[in-house]
Design an enzyme around this catalytic site. Structure first.
Site, mmCIF file in Angstrom:
data_model
loop_
_atom_site.group_PDB
_atom_site.id
_atom_site.type_symbol
_atom_site.label_atom_id
_atom_site.label_comp_id
_atom_site.label_asym_id
_atom_site.label_seq_id
_atom_site.Cartn_x
_atom_site.Cartn_y
_atom_site.Cartn_z
ATOM 1 N N ASP A 9 4.782 -4.245 -6.184
ATOM 2 C CA ASP A 9 2.949 -4.190 -5.488
ATOM 3 C C ASP A 9 2.756 -5.787 -5.838
ATOM 4 O O ASP A 9 3.801 -6.893 -6.338
ATOM 5 C CB ASP A 9 2.609 -3.730 -6.366
ATOM 6 C CG ASP A 9 1.661 -3.356 -5.641
ATOM 7 O OD1 ASP A 9 0.358 -4.365 -4.638
ATOM 8 O OD2 ASP A 9 0.530 -2.159 -5.933
ATOM 9 N N ASP A 60 -4.548 -0.326 1.477
ATOM 10 C CA ASP A 60 -4.476 1.150 1.470
ATOM 11 C C ASP A 60 -5.359 2.233 1.931
ATOM 12 O O ASP A 60 -5.866 1.865 2.483
ATOM 13 C CB ASP A 60 -5.351 1.420 -0.463
ATOM 14 C CG ASP A 60 -3.451 0.368 -1.403
ATOM 15 O OD1 ASP A 60 -3.381 -0.616 -0.412
ATOM 16 O OD2 ASP A 60 -4.164 0.629 -2.420
HETATM 17 C C1 GLA Z 1 -2.478 -1.449 -4.911
HETATM 18 C C2 GLA Z 1 -1.571 0.082 -3.644
HETATM 19 C C3 GLA Z 1 -1.722 0.956 -3.534
HETATM 20 C C4 GLA Z 1 -0.832 1.403 -5.514
HETATM 21 C C5 GLA Z 1 -1.721 1.076 -5.900
HETATM 22 C C6 GLA Z 1 -1.719 1.348 -7.274
HETATM 23 O O1 GLA Z 1 -3.328 -0.918 -4.413
HETATM 24 O O2 GLA Z 1 -1.613 -0.899 -2.266
HETATM 25 O O3 GLA Z 1 0.113 1.694 -3.011
HETATM 26 O O4 GLA Z 1 0.080 1.287 -5.302
HETATM 27 O O5 GLA Z 1 -2.246 -0.624 -5.980
HETATM 28 O O6 GLA Z 1 -2.661 0.747 -8.245
#
Ligand code: GLA
Length: 487
Positions: free
Chosen positions: A170, A233
């Site tokens: 990430d 997301d």
């Molecule tokens: C980010 C990523 C998500 C997930 C969250 C976890 O938002 O884009 O896919 O992995 O972190 O905290």
């Protein structure tokens, strides 16, 4: 065959193909598939209150059981991925290694990997290129101010020790503009472990979220990662799915160049089987993700999923389209009513008469009223997919360097064939294909296709290249078909 006078249709063949520089770790030759905890289970760590929904080893063992026993694995859903919130809040004081949460993963990650591997699945885990993960757990960077000071090698070795097969990296808690210089180094650390570990990167999405999409170095993403996120997301709603579709269409000319075997743009998880999508919308997400050759990671509760939703996820025809070896990102090539109705085209195997077969999806975005008969001119659809056809032809040559099972596939000749076949009379050529006005003589060729409905799983009436492809589509829904030339 009679020769006829014809109007030359110039076709723009200027696309530069960048498909050769993918990360060379042998993984993800077709879009990776599996299950991921995040969208459905988020960062629930209270196992007392939520024993079935918290992030612990039991959750992953139960999902592994379902993936195997309910036939998902057989269809290709191979990875089971732990996301954020799996570790202790600090590293081991002596070794600095990451430590799995002692209560929620009492036997450690290695043990879970053994459980998962025994079922023929692969285990993925999550980290972050910044100092902390998005949920505040330890990241791979020691200090925001000194990027050389990191845990990349240490953690890559830990992943190897734990028999991890996939790593999601990430990009929280690092400056998105510095991330490009820093995060790709993780791929070297993973490589030096000599374990095959698929790498998912997130730094492009944080650059895009900071409105700097033009600055993302996609070649670098392709060289460093097996897949990479590029948008916000996904959430469990049709609006969220549509927002991903819209953004992807906006940058589709970029995506189609850099997306393919070894390195994939990742539009995020399939939210099918949760609370937010109707059956028609679930079919739409599955069909669009498939025509894009997108990674297929579902995030849902496989212990308790509506059988109709499970069937959408298990649709072998759509999965075949998704896993097509040419790995082309299907393009949105035509639309009606200001984009409320959109048509997507993806060239796929098998090659016949120098042209590929095609998957076509009609997306009807209106959320009111009855089903609609939607028609697009077939020739326009296919000819408008020229960028995708060029990528497909290039891939075909790469995959079958000497032996070409369907015969030769050259983009220019295929596009010429698609533009000119079935036309005796120059006046019958749709106006948008007539340019230059140069007359030429061509052989008359008849091209028509078998149409197979990928969702209703049945053949439909054949269609000729010079006619319209008409399909009845429900609101917030899709129809998806495969076209194979009748030879
Ligand atoms: C980010 C990523 C998500 C997930 C969250 C976890 O938002 O884009 O896919 O992995 O972190 O905290």
């Amino acid at each position: 065959m009679a020769s006829i006078l014809f109007v030359l249709v110039p076709i723009c063949l200027v696309l530069a193909i960048h498909g050769t520089s993918a990360l060379n770790n042998g993984l993800a030759r077709t879009p990776p598939m599996g299950w991921m905890a995040w969208e459905r289970f988020l960062c629930e760590t209270n196992c007392k209150l939520y024993p079935n929904d918290c992030i612990n080893s039991n959750l992953f063992e139960k999902m592994a059981d379902r993936l195997e026993a309910d036939g998902y694995l057989k269809l290709g859903y191979q990875y089971i991925n732990i996301d954020d919130c799996w570790s202790e809040l600090s590293r081991d004081e002596v070794t600095q290694q990451l430590v799995p949460d002692q209560v929620r993963f009492p036997k450690g990650i290695n043990h879970l990997a053994g459980y998962v591997h025994a079922r023929g699945l692969k285990l993925g885990i999550y980290g972050d290129c910044g100092t902390k993960t998005c949920a505040g757990y330890p990241g791979q960077l020691k200090s925001e101010f000194n990027h050389e000071d990191n845990y990349f090698d240490l953690d890559a070795n830990t992943l190897k020790e734990w028999q991890i097969d996939s790593f999601k990296f990430d990009g929280c808690n690092i400056n998105p503009f510095k991330a490009e210089f820093m995060c790709p180094q993780m791929s070297k650390s993973l490589k030096s472990t000599q374990r095959e570990i698929l790498l998912t990167c997130e730094w492009p999405t944080y650059m895009i979220q900071a409105n700097r999409s033009a600055e993302v170095n996609w070649e670098l993403a392709q060289l460093s990662c097996n897949m990479w996120r590029y948008f916000y997301d996904v959430e469990d709603s049709w609006m969220s799915v549509l927002s991903i579709i819209d953004f992807s269409i906006k940058i589709q000319s970029t995506i189609v160049k850099y997306h393919g075997p070894g390195g994939w743009f990742d539009p995020d998880q399939l939210v099918i089987g949760n609370f937010g999508l109707s059956l028609a919308q679930a079919e739409a997400q599955m069909a669009i993700w498939s025509i894009w050759s997108a990674p297929l990671f579902m995030s849902n509760d496989l212990r308790d999923i509506d059988p109709a939703m499970a069937n959408v996820l298990k649709n072998e025809h759509l999965i075949d389209i998704n896993q097509d070896q040419l790995g082309v990102f299907g393009l949105m090539v035509d639309n009606q009513r200001d984009g409320l109705i959109q048509a997507f085209v993806k060239p796929i195997e098998t090659i016949k008469n120098g042209c590929p077969s095609f998957a076509i999806v009609y997306l009807y975005r209106d959320a009111l009223g009855d089903r609609k008969d939607i028609s697009f001119n077939l020739r326009n659809l296919l000819v408008n997919a020229s960028e995708a056809i060029q990528v497909a032809a290039q891939r075909y040559k790469q995959i079958y360097s000497s032996y070409q099972p369907g015969g030769p596939f050259d983009a220019a000749s295929c596009l010429e064939r698609l533009s000119k076949a079935n036309t005796r009379d120059p006046s019958s050529i749709p106006e948008n294909l007539v340019a230059g006005g140069t007359a030429m003589s061509v052989e008359y060729t008849r091209v028509s296709y078998n149409v197979f409905d990928l969702i209703q799983e049945k053949p439909l009436a054949d269609v000729s290249l010079d006619s319209v492809l008409e399909l009845e589509v429900s609101p917030s829904g899709v129809r998806a078909v495969k076209l194979t030339e009748i030879s």
